[in-house]
Design a protein around this motif. Structure first.
Motif: not given
Length: 334
Positions: A144, A188-189, A191-192, A195-196, A255, A258, A275
Motif C-alpha cells: 500500500r 498501521r495508522d 502507513e495511512h 499516504a495522506a 480510500p 484518505l 487521520l
C-alpha cells in the motif's frame, strides 16, 4: 474500448471515464489506462459496482450546489489515473501479487523506479539508510505504501508543473508525510498517515495543470500576506485546492478516509488522533518552519487549540522532530 475512451476524452474532457475490461494481462490493459480515470477488472460483483457508484455520488456531494459546473468549467481536464499506479492497484486487488510481481510492474518504467527509490530512501520507512532495490523497497514498506509513493511520483510527472513547483511540492509533501507517520499512534495508522501526507496537496497539481497563473497568484499572495493559501482561494471565490485533491483521489478509487483527510487538511484541528487530525497537525508543524519547502501556507497552531487538545507536553518534542526531519529530507533530496 480504447477508441471510445479517446473520443470521450477529446469531446468531453471533464467527463468521468471508467473502463471495465475483461483483460487480465498488463499489456492488454495498458491502452485503456491512459484515457481512463479508473480501470475496473471483470468479473465485477454487483456489490462492488454499487460501492463504486456510491463513491462517485459522495464525490458529487463534496461540491456545494452550483459549484460542480464551476469546477468543471475551470478545469480543462481531470487527469486520468496514472498507469503504474493503476497496474499496482489491479495487482494488489487480486490478493496474489507478491513483492516480486509488484517490483516487476514498477521496473517497467526505469525512470519512475529510480525516482521512487529516491523517495523511499528519504521516507520515514527507510530510517536505516539508502534503499537500492525496488524489490527490497516493496518488502520494507509494504504494497500500500509503495503504491502511494508510485502515485506521488507519477503525479509529479504530470504536464504543467514547473521545475520549481515540482521540487517544492515534492519536498513539502515528503516532509508532511514523514511527520504524519511519526505522529500516528500505530504502524498501521502510520502507513495511512504517510499516504495522506504524501498526497495532501494533489489539488495544487490539478491547478498547475489547468490554471498555472491562478496557482502562482494564490501562492504569491499567501506568502506576501502571510496567510493560509486556502484563505486566499476563498477570497478569490475559487474552488479550494483541498476539494480538488479529494475529488480526484476519490475518483481514482483511493480510500474515502484518505480523501476526507485531504479535503480537511486546512480545517481547524479538533481531534489530533484521527487521520484528518494527524495530517492537520503535521501540516501545521511543518508550516511553522516556513522557508522554501512550503507550497501550502497554513495557519499556525494557536495556544487555544494546543490547550484544548492537551498536547502542550508533546509539542516541544514534536517541533524538534520536525526540524530534524526537515534537514534530513532536504539532504536526501538535494
Amino acid at each position: 474500448g480504447q477508441t471510445v475512451m479517446e473520443v470521450a476524452r477529446r469531446q468531453s474532457p471533464q467527463a468521468l471515464r471508467l473502463a471495465l475490461s475483461g483483460h487480465a494481462e498488463a499489456e492488454e490493459v495498458a491502452p485503456l489506462l491512459s484515457p481512463a480515470h479508473r480501470h475496473l477488472a471483470k468479473p465485477l460483483r454487483y456489490v462492488e459496482l454499487e460501492r463504486i457508484f456510491d463513491r462517485l455520488t459522495w464525490l458529487r456531494t463534496l461540491l456545494p450546489p452550483g459549484q460542480t459546473r464551476t469546477l468543471l468549467h475551470h478545469l480543462k481536464e481531470l487527469p486520468p489515473m496514472p498507469a503504474t499506479y493503476a497496474k499496482l492497484t489491479q495487482a494488489l486487488a487480486s490478493y496474489q501479487a507478491g513483492a516480486n510481481e509488484l517490483a516487476a510492474i514498477i521496473e517497467q518504467d526505469p525512470a519512475l523506479a529510480a525516482k521512487l527509490l529516491q523517495l523511499v530512501s528519504s521516507s520515514y520507512f527507510a530510517s536505516n539508510g539508502c534503499i537500492g532495490d525496488i524489490g527490497r523497497a516493496v518488502v520494507l514498506i509494504g504494497g500500500r505504501a509503495i503504491k502511494a509513493m508510485a502515485l506521488a511520483v507519477e503525479i509529479l510527472e504530470l504536464p504543467g508543473l514547473s521545475s520549481r513547483l515540482r521540487r517544492r511540492w515534492q519536498r513539502h509533501a515528503l516532509l508532511v508525510a514523514n511527520v504524519s507517520a511519526q505522529l500516528a499512534s500505530s504502524p498501521r495508522d502510520a502507513e495511512h498517515a504517510f499516504a495522506a501526507g504524501l498526497l495532501h496537496n494533489v489539488g495544487e497539481i490539478v491547478l498547475a495543470m489547468n490554471r498555472p497563473e491562478h496557482l502562482e497568484t494564490v501562492l504569491d499572495r499567501a506568502r506576501v500576506e502571510r496567510r493560509p493559501s486556502i484563505a486566499v482561494e476563498r477570497d478569490l471565490q475559487e474552488v479550494p485546492h483541498p476539494l480538488l485533491g479529494a475529488y480526484l483521489l476519490g475518483l481514482w478509487g483511493l480510500p474515502r478516509a484518505l480523501a476526507e483527510a485531504v479535503l480537511e487538511h486546512h480545517e481547524p484541528l479538533t481531534d489530533a488522533g484521527s487521520l484528518s487530525g494527524v495530517l492537520q497537525l503535521a501540516n501545521a508543524l511543518v508550516g511553522e518552519l516556513g522557508g522554501d519547502s512550503l507550497c501550502d501556507h497554513v495557519a499556525p497552531l494557536d495556544d487555544e487549540t494546543v490547550e484544548a487538545l492537551e498536547i502542550e507536553d508533546e509539542l516541544g518534542d514534536w517541533r524538534i522532530m520536525v526540524a530534524a526531519e526537515s534537514q534530513r529530507v532536504a539532504r536526501l533530496l538535494a
